[in-house]
Design a protein around this motif. Structure first.
Motif, PDB file in Angstrom:
ATOM      1  N   ASP A  22      91.565 -44.455  60.375  1.00 51.89           N
ATOM      2  CA  ASP A  22      90.185 -43.169  59.565  1.00 51.89           C
ATOM      3  C   ASP A  22      88.878 -43.416  59.101  1.00 51.89           C
ATOM      4  OD1 ASP A  22      89.227 -41.634  62.629  1.00 51.89           O
ATOM      5  OD2 ASP A  22      89.631 -40.564  59.747  1.00 51.89           O
ATOM      6  N   PRO A  26      86.032 -43.983  61.361  1.00 55.98           N
ATOM      7  CA  PRO A  26      86.630 -42.961  61.573  1.00 55.98           C
ATOM      8  C   PRO A  26      86.223 -42.288  62.795  1.00 55.98           C
ATOM      9  CG  PRO A  26      84.674 -42.288  59.520  1.00 55.98           C
ATOM     10  CD  PRO A  26      84.907 -44.246  59.816  1.00 55.98           C
ATOM     11  N   ALA A  27      86.885 -41.964  63.721  1.00 58.31           N
ATOM     12  CA  ALA A  27      87.715 -41.647  65.130  1.00 58.31           C
ATOM     13  C   ALA A  27      86.229 -41.637  65.558  1.00 58.31           C
ATOM     14  CB  ALA A  27      88.341 -40.686  65.262  1.00 58.31           C
ATOM     15  N   ARG A  28      85.323 -41.011  64.978  1.00 58.59           N
ATOM     16  CA  ARG A  28      84.099 -40.238  65.763  1.00 58.59           C
ATOM     17  C   ARG A  28      83.332 -41.491  66.455  1.00 58.59           C
ATOM     18  NH1 ARG A  28      83.335 -38.271  60.548  1.00 58.59           N
ATOM     19  NH2 ARG A  28      81.566 -39.016  59.392  1.00 58.59           N
ATOM     20  N   PHE A  29      83.532 -42.267  66.110  1.00 58.00           N
ATOM     21  CA  PHE A  29      81.957 -43.547  65.854  1.00 58.00           C
ATOM     22  C   PHE A  29      83.296 -44.683  66.917  1.00 58.00           C
ATOM     23  CE2 PHE A  29      81.216 -42.936  61.169  1.00 58.00           C
ATOM     24  CZ  PHE A  29      79.992 -42.044  61.763  1.00 58.00           C
ATOM     25  N   THR A  31      83.456 -44.511  70.192  1.00 56.60           N
ATOM     26  CA  THR A  31      83.121 -44.599  71.214  1.00 56.60           C
ATOM     27  C   THR A  31      81.956 -46.232  72.104  1.00 56.60           C
ATOM     28  OG1 THR A  31      80.225 -44.057  69.691  1.00 56.60           O
ATOM     29  CG2 THR A  31      81.865 -42.582  70.365  1.00 56.60           C
ATOM     30  N   PHE A  41      79.330 -48.581  59.770  1.00 55.39           N
ATOM     31  CA  PHE A  41      80.311 -47.017  60.091  1.00 55.39           C
ATOM     32  C   PHE A  41      81.420 -47.759  59.191  1.00 55.39           C
ATOM     33  CE2 PHE A  41      78.503 -46.844  64.504  1.00 55.39           C
ATOM     34  CZ  PHE A  41      77.443 -45.965  64.062  1.00 55.39           C
ATOM     35  N   HIS A  44      82.560 -45.077  56.760  1.00 54.87           N
ATOM     36  CA  HIS A  44      81.578 -44.199  57.028  1.00 54.87           C
ATOM     37  C   HIS A  44      81.403 -43.071  55.493  1.00 54.87           C
ATOM     38  CE1 HIS A  44      78.814 -42.018  58.381  1.00 54.87           C
ATOM     39  NE2 HIS A  44      77.530 -42.320  59.000  1.00 54.87           N
ATOM     40  N   ASP A  45      82.453 -42.019  55.365  1.00 59.18           N
ATOM     41  CA  ASP A  45      82.597 -40.891  54.533  1.00 59.18           C
ATOM     42  C   ASP A  45      83.026 -41.324  53.638  1.00 59.18           C
ATOM     43  OD1 ASP A  45      82.283 -39.366  57.003  1.00 59.18           O
ATOM     44  OD2 ASP A  45      84.433 -39.650  57.923  1.00 59.18           O
ATOM     45  N   ARG A  83      93.508 -48.679  65.937  1.00 56.72           N
ATOM     46  CA  ARG A  83      92.639 -49.225  66.560  1.00 56.72           C
ATOM     47  C   ARG A  83      92.139 -50.878  65.747  1.00 56.72           C
ATOM     48  NH1 ARG A  83      89.586 -44.258  63.080  1.00 56.72           N
ATOM     49  NH2 ARG A  83      91.635 -42.914  64.453  1.00 56.72           N
TER      50      ARG A  83
END
Length: 193
Positions: A22, A26-29, A31, A41, A44-45, A83
């Motif tokens: 993560d 990150p999981a939000r990417f 998609t 990404f 990213h954070d 992932r």
């Protein structure tokens, strides 16, 4: 997938231990199933401040890390959830090899299947590379060795089938398709019996 035989690059060091998938992406990417573009990404954070600007404290944002294709990562790299996007993001970002004293098995398998060398090295070798960021290395997959600027070498092991696929520039399906004639001949010999 391009064949992977030899990589020469300076190293970028991300010494944090237990970097999970993560953190890598990150999981939000997650998609998309498209590989292209995921590099933006990667980390990213850590890479970006809240306003979207580059975080000047993040090691991979440092000028000396620009263009590095070999990432020396802290112990237990890519732990956490499985992932395939994680190796995709690293490859798209420009990383071609990750070296650490421990790499999560699932990530390592996914990485090797997608053309990213994920190499486990001995703790003393790992410590040397962590302590010498920016060192130029040459990774020779044919001979399974990492060459240092002073002529020293580190050996490494890698799954034989993964190594064959990387050297040939094929994934598992591509490897099988490369043997289509032999498979057909075998099937025909069995059906004739």
């Amino acid at each position: 997938m391009k064949p992977v035989t030899y990589i020469r690059s300076r190293t970028a060091v991300l010494a944090n231990e237990n970097i999970d998938t993560d953190r890598i992406i990150p999981a939000r990417f997650l998609t998309t199933t498209e590989r292209k573009g995921l590099g933006r990404f990667a980390f990213h954070d850590w890479r970006f401040a809240e306003d979207g600007s580059d975080n000047p404290d993040f090691p991979l944002n440092q000028p000396k890390a620009q263009g590095c294709q070999i990432l020396v990562a802290g112990h237990n790299f890519a732990c956490g959830s499985s992932r395939e996007h994680a190796p995709w993001a690293l490859l798209d970002y420009g990383i071609r090899a990750v070296l650490s004293s421990e790499i999560a098995d699932i990530f390592r398998s996914n990485a090797l299947k997608n053309g990213l060398l994920a190499i486990v090295i001995r703790p003393e070798e790992h410590r040397f590379l962590l302590d010498n960021p920016g060192i130029e290395l040459a990774i020779d997959l044919r001979d399974c060795r990492i060459e240092l600027p002073d002529g020293g070498r580190f050996g490494f092991s890698i799954d034989g089938f993964a190594r064959t696929c990387l050297l040939q520039g094929v994934d598992q399906m591509g490897y099988l398709l490369g043997h289509a004639d032999a498979i057909t001949a075998f099937e025909q010999s069995r059906s004739a019996a």
